[in-house]
Structure formats: C-alpha cells, structure tokens
Motif scaffolding. Structure first.
Motif, PDB file in Angstrom:
ATOM      1  N   PRO A  46       0.822  -1.209   0.000  1.00  0.00           N
ATOM      2  CA  PRO A  46       0.000   0.000   0.000  1.00  0.00           C
ATOM      3  C   PRO A  46       0.860   1.266   0.000  1.00  0.00           C
ATOM      4  O   PRO A  46       2.028   1.234   0.381  1.00  0.00           O
ATOM      5  N   PRO A  47       0.272   2.385  -0.425  1.00  0.00           N
ATOM      6  CA  PRO A  47       1.010   3.647  -0.413  1.00  0.00           C
ATOM      7  C   PRO A  47       1.231   4.129   1.021  1.00  0.00           C
ATOM      8  O   PRO A  47       0.558   3.681   1.946  1.00  0.00           O
ATOM      9  N   THR A  48       2.172   5.056   1.180  1.00  0.00           N
ATOM     10  CA  THR A  48       2.445   5.606   2.511  1.00  0.00           C
ATOM     11  C   THR A  48       1.659   6.892   2.713  1.00  0.00           C
ATOM     12  O   THR A  48       1.292   7.566   1.757  1.00  0.00           O
ATOM     13  N   LEU A  62     -10.796  -5.574   0.530  1.00  0.00           N
ATOM     14  CA  LEU A  62     -10.628  -5.772  -0.911  1.00  0.00           C
ATOM     15  C   LEU A  62      -9.185  -5.462  -1.257  1.00  0.00           C
ATOM     16  O   LEU A  62      -8.709  -4.343  -1.055  1.00  0.00           O
ATOM     17  N   LEU A  63      -8.456  -6.469  -1.767  1.00  0.00           N
ATOM     18  CA  LEU A  63      -7.066  -6.300  -2.177  1.00  0.00           C
ATOM     19  C   LEU A  63      -7.014  -6.061  -3.678  1.00  0.00           C
ATOM     20  O   LEU A  63      -7.711  -6.737  -4.446  1.00  0.00           O
ATOM     21  N   ILE A  64      -6.177  -5.110  -4.109  1.00  0.00           N
ATOM     22  CA  ILE A  64      -5.977  -4.852  -5.536  1.00  0.00           C
ATOM     23  C   ILE A  64      -4.478  -4.746  -5.754  1.00  0.00           C
ATOM     24  O   ILE A  64      -3.814  -3.888  -5.160  1.00  0.00           O
ATOM     25  N   ASP A  65      -3.913  -5.609  -6.602  1.00  0.00           N
ATOM     26  CA  ASP A  65      -2.477  -5.549  -6.842  1.00  0.00           C
ATOM     27  C   ASP A  65      -2.158  -4.568  -7.967  1.00  0.00           C
ATOM     28  O   ASP A  65      -3.050  -3.904  -8.508  1.00  0.00           O
ATOM     29  N   ALA A  66      -0.884  -4.457  -8.315  1.00  0.00           N
ATOM     30  CA  ALA A  66      -0.431  -3.471  -9.292  1.00  0.00           C
ATOM     31  C   ALA A  66      -1.000  -3.725 -10.688  1.00  0.00           C
ATOM     32  O   ALA A  66      -1.153  -2.790 -11.480  1.00  0.00           O
ATOM     33  N   ILE A  99     -10.151  -0.827   1.100  1.00  0.00           N
ATOM     34  CA  ILE A  99      -9.388  -1.193  -0.095  1.00  0.00           C
ATOM     35  C   ILE A  99      -7.913  -1.115   0.245  1.00  0.00           C
ATOM     36  O   ILE A  99      -7.421  -0.087   0.691  1.00  0.00           O
ATOM     37  N   LYS A 100      -7.218  -2.225   0.047  1.00  0.00           N
ATOM     38  CA  LYS A 100      -5.765  -2.258   0.188  1.00  0.00           C
ATOM     39  C   LYS A 100      -5.206  -2.392  -1.218  1.00  0.00           C
ATOM     40  O   LYS A 100      -5.100  -3.483  -1.759  1.00  0.00           O
ATOM     41  N   ALA A 101      -4.921  -1.234  -1.808  1.00  0.00           N
ATOM     42  CA  ALA A 101      -4.460  -1.199  -3.195  1.00  0.00           C
ATOM     43  C   ALA A 101      -2.954  -1.015  -3.220  1.00  0.00           C
ATOM     44  O   ALA A 101      -2.374  -0.344  -2.367  1.00  0.00           O
ATOM     45  N   ASP A 102      -2.328  -1.579  -4.228  1.00  0.00           N
ATOM     46  CA  ASP A 102      -0.890  -1.423  -4.401  1.00  0.00           C
ATOM     47  C   ASP A 102      -0.580   0.021  -4.772  1.00  0.00           C
ATOM     48  O   ASP A 102      -1.362   0.675  -5.469  1.00  0.00           O
ATOM     49  N   ALA A 103       0.553   0.519  -4.318  1.00  0.00           N
ATOM     50  CA  ALA A 103       0.940   1.904  -4.592  1.00  0.00           C
ATOM     51  C   ALA A 103       1.199   2.126  -6.080  1.00  0.00           C
ATOM     52  O   ALA A 103       1.080   3.251  -6.570  1.00  0.00           O
ATOM     53  N   ARG A 104       1.518   1.071  -6.824  1.00  0.00           N
ATOM     54  CA  ARG A 104       1.795   1.206  -8.262  1.00  0.00           C
ATOM     55  C   ARG A 104       0.546   1.077  -9.133  1.00  0.00           C
ATOM     56  O   ARG A 104       0.626   1.192 -10.345  1.00  0.00           O
ATOM     57  N   MET A 128      -6.542   1.787   2.608  1.00  0.00           N
ATOM     58  CA  MET A 128      -5.507   1.398   3.564  1.00  0.00           C
ATOM     59  C   MET A 128      -4.158   1.921   3.083  1.00  0.00           C
ATOM     60  O   MET A 128      -3.802   1.762   1.914  1.00  0.00           O
ATOM     61  N   THR A 129      -3.425   2.550   3.994  1.00  0.00           N
ATOM     62  CA  THR A 129      -2.092   3.048   3.709  1.00  0.00           C
ATOM     63  C   THR A 129      -1.145   2.600   4.804  1.00  0.00           C
ATOM     64  O   THR A 129      -1.554   2.102   5.842  1.00  0.00           O
TER      65      THR A 129
END
Length: 133
Positions: A46-48, A62-66, A99-104, A128-129
């Motif tokens: 996740p992003p900071t 909910l997880l979302i990858d790059a 939502i735990k999304a990838d920072a990319r 989520m960060t």
C-alpha cells in the motif's frame, strides 16, 4: 568389605527438567515455523501516508495488486462478480469496505473499482495506507 550404596532419587525428583526442555524447544520451533495469519492471495504494497487512523470495526477487505487483480476476503475475484459478492457479504449501508491497493496501481483502475462499489450501494470506502516512521 564395604559396599557403595547407589544414589537414590528423592520421591519428588521425577526428571521433569528434560521434559520441560523438550517442550520449550518444540514451542520455539513452532513459533518460528508457524504463521499466525494466512498469506494474502495477492502481493500488495500500500502507499504511505503522513496521517491516518486505525480501523474501528471489522471491514470487508478488498485487495488490488499493481496489475489490477482483485481478492475479496482472501479469495480472488473478477470485477464483474464484485458487486454480487459484496452485496451478499453484508449490509452495504452499515459496513465499510477497506481497499488495500498497491501503490503502483494506476488511478483509472482504482476509479473503476470505486465506481463498482458505489453501484453496489457501499456507503463508506476506506483506503488502507502505511504510515511513515
């Protein structure tokens, strides 16, 4: 002739020290080798953020990858099935979706997921960060 008497153990000395040592070694082994939580189905960083708050209730995660792949509550899911699964999990007006999304992840993909969640009737969405040290 003098006989040597063998050393007799006292009735309270039953040799429990070696048993305790074995149990402690097994405990250390299982603590090092075991996992407390199952691994997530997607690799997400996740992003900071400088500020934030801890979640107050158990959300739908909910997880979302790059690449845009998604997993809902540790199970992979496609975008077209997302609305139905979320509606089946809980009352959309009262339970938040985190939502735990990838920072990319690009913003267009995240916007599409947010639109799907709005169409499903979700009243609150949290992103989520990871806090900065």
């Amino acid at each position: 002739m003098k006989f040597i008497q063998p050393h007799r153990r006292s009735p309270g000395d039953t040799g429990l020290i070696p048993l305790i040592n074995v149990i402690l070694l097994m405990l250390i082994f299982f603590m090092l080798m075991g996992r407390l939580t199952p691994p997530e189905p997607l690799n997400v960083t996740p992003p900071t953020a400088n500020t934030g708050r801890a979640p107050t209730e158990a959300p739908i995660l909910l997880l979302i990858d790059a690449e845009g792949r998604m997993a809902l509550d540790a199970r992979p899911i496609e975008a077209d099935a997302l609305m139905g699964r979320i509606a089946a999990l809980a009352d959309p007006a009262s339970q938040p979706v985190t939502i735990k999304a990838d920072a990319r992840l690009n913003v267009g993909s995240l916007r599409a997921v947010l639109t799907l969640l709005r169409q499903a009737g979700i009243a609150r969405v949290d992103l989520m960060t990871v806090g900065r040290p």
